[in-house]
Design an enzyme around this catalytic site. Structure first.
Site, PDB file in Angstrom:
ATOM      1  CG  ASP A  91      -1.985  -0.972   1.248  1.00 36.17           C
ATOM      2  OD1 ASP A  91      -1.997  -1.855   0.367  1.00 36.17           O
ATOM      3  OD2 ASP A  91      -2.855  -0.886   2.135  1.00 36.17           O
ATOM      4  CG  ASP A  92       0.159   3.857   2.244  1.00 41.29           C
ATOM      5  OD1 ASP A  92      -1.009   3.590   1.877  1.00 41.29           O
ATOM      6  OD2 ASP A  92       0.479   3.980   3.429  1.00 41.29           O
ATOM      7  CG  HIS A 141      -4.294   2.696  -0.637  1.00 42.35           C
ATOM      8  ND1 HIS A 141      -5.138   1.880   0.064  1.00 42.35           N
ATOM      9  CD2 HIS A 141      -3.447   3.223   0.296  1.00 42.35           C
ATOM     10  CE1 HIS A 141      -4.824   1.904   1.349  1.00 42.35           C
ATOM     11  NE2 HIS A 141      -3.807   2.720   1.520  1.00 42.35           N
ATOM     12  CG  HIS A 145      -3.849   7.070   2.881  1.00 39.50           C
ATOM     13  ND1 HIS A 145      -4.364   6.883   4.133  1.00 39.50           N
ATOM     14  CD2 HIS A 145      -3.234   5.910   2.568  1.00 39.50           C
ATOM     15  CE1 HIS A 145      -4.052   5.677   4.559  1.00 39.50           C
ATOM     16  NE2 HIS A 145      -3.368   5.055   3.620  1.00 39.50           N
ATOM     17  CG  HIS A 232       2.444   0.170   4.332  1.00 34.82           C
ATOM     18  ND1 HIS A 232       2.208  -0.705   5.361  1.00 34.82           N
ATOM     19  CD2 HIS A 232       1.302   0.870   4.135  1.00 34.82           C
ATOM     20  CE1 HIS A 232       0.957  -0.528   5.792  1.00 34.82           C
ATOM     21  NE2 HIS A 232       0.387   0.420   5.055  1.00 34.82           N
TER      22      HIS A 232
HETATM   23 NI    NI Z   1      -2.612   3.143   3.231  1.00 33.91          NI
END
Ligand code: NI
Length: 295
Positions: A91-92, A141, A145, A232
């Site tokens: 993620d991210d 995603h 955020h 991540h």
């Molecule tokens: Ni995230």
């Protein structure tokens, strides 16, 4: 009786994994540019008060227990050939360490899933292109955020459309999956999303403890057939910890596949708009509990 055997087996596997982790070589010291990609992690932490972190950890643990039960059910249906299937997700990103991660995944024959922020996609278009070209799941995603549960339908649509547009511009494809930030969503919101909704049931808390060995140990300890692992790729420690864990789990017979393949391997088809915490879709209840603080 079965339970006892399971526990003994689990203890043995955990012990093996831990030993293997300890024996693993130190991560290589390849140099990567730093600086970019840190803004999202900062915002993640700043939006998560300490008091909430504690309660969400408890909730996540409770959910993880439930998830492992589901995972075991899925496992029974999934292992006629003796193989165990599992998904690793990031993620991210993308971020400055994603290319190094992609090299590592390629070497190991691993297909993963990347849940990218639209704002990061704009910074690393070539990395997004490579993620798509190498057969990983291209996931959204949101653009920056956001906590979808606090947003109107129109706002959610804009977040997803803006991210899709950024990914399309970078790699010529549209995200086939969504991971809501913080694991926060309502069932009604997700019903309107024409993508696979991918959550997780293994969380090494890699955003919190920036130590490759810790990340590796926790993934190996909590891995189970049919599981979806959260991590991540914006942290160097996560990239190194995940690759070490993959080496160990592959030796234990795990095959790393994309979340959509994970579901197919369990004998079912992916239902779009329905949340998956592992290979089995979640029960049809509104999800109101924040899971890990940093997803
Ligand atoms: Ni995230």
């Amino acid at each position: 009786m079965k339970k006892t055997v399971c526990i003994v087996l689990a203890v043995a596997l955990v012990a093996t994994g831990f030993a293997a982790c300890q024996k693993s070589k130190n991560e290589n010291g390849s140099t990567v540019p730093s600086g970019a990609g840190t803004s999202s992690s900062t915002s993640v932490q700043s939006t998560t008060p300490a008091s909430k972190q504690t309660s969400s950890t408890v909730n996540a643990n409770q959910d993880a227990t439930k998830g492992s039960e589901e995972g075991r059910t899925a496992a029974q249906a999934m292992t006629p050939n003796g193989k165990k299937y599992i998904s690793i997700t990031f993620d991210d990103g993308p971020g400055p360490y994603t290319q190094e991660l992609l090299d590592g995944l390629k070497e190991r024959g691993v297909k993963a899933a990347f849940f990218m922020l639209g704002q990061q996609v704009k910074l690393y278009p070539n990395t997004v292109k490579r993620i798509a070209a190498e057969g990983h799941m291209v996931g959204s995603h949101t653009y920056d955020h956001k906590d979808l549960k606090k947003m109107t339908d129109a706002q959610v649509k804009k977040e997803l459309d803006d991210t899709d547009a950024a990914i399309k511009a970078a790699a010529g494809v549209t995200a086939s999956a969504l991971r809501p930030p913080f694991g926060s969503y309502t069932k009604e919101q997700m019903k309107k999303v024409d993508k696979m909704i991918v959550l997780w049931n293994v969380d090494p808390n890699d955003w919190k403890d920036r130590n490759a060995q810790t990340v590796c140990d926790r993934i190996v300890r909590d891995a189970k057939n049919g599981a979806i692992i959260l991590s991540h790729d914006i942290y160097k420690t996560s990239v190194h910890g995940v690759l070490k864990a993959i080496d160990i789990l592959q030796k234990q017979g795990y095959v790393f596949v994309r979340p959509d393949e994970l579901v197919q391997r369990s004998g079912s088809s992916v239902v779009l708009g329905k949340p998956y915490y592992n290979a089995v879709p979640a029960a049809a209840t509104t999800h109101t509990t924040k899971r890990s603080s940093a997803a």
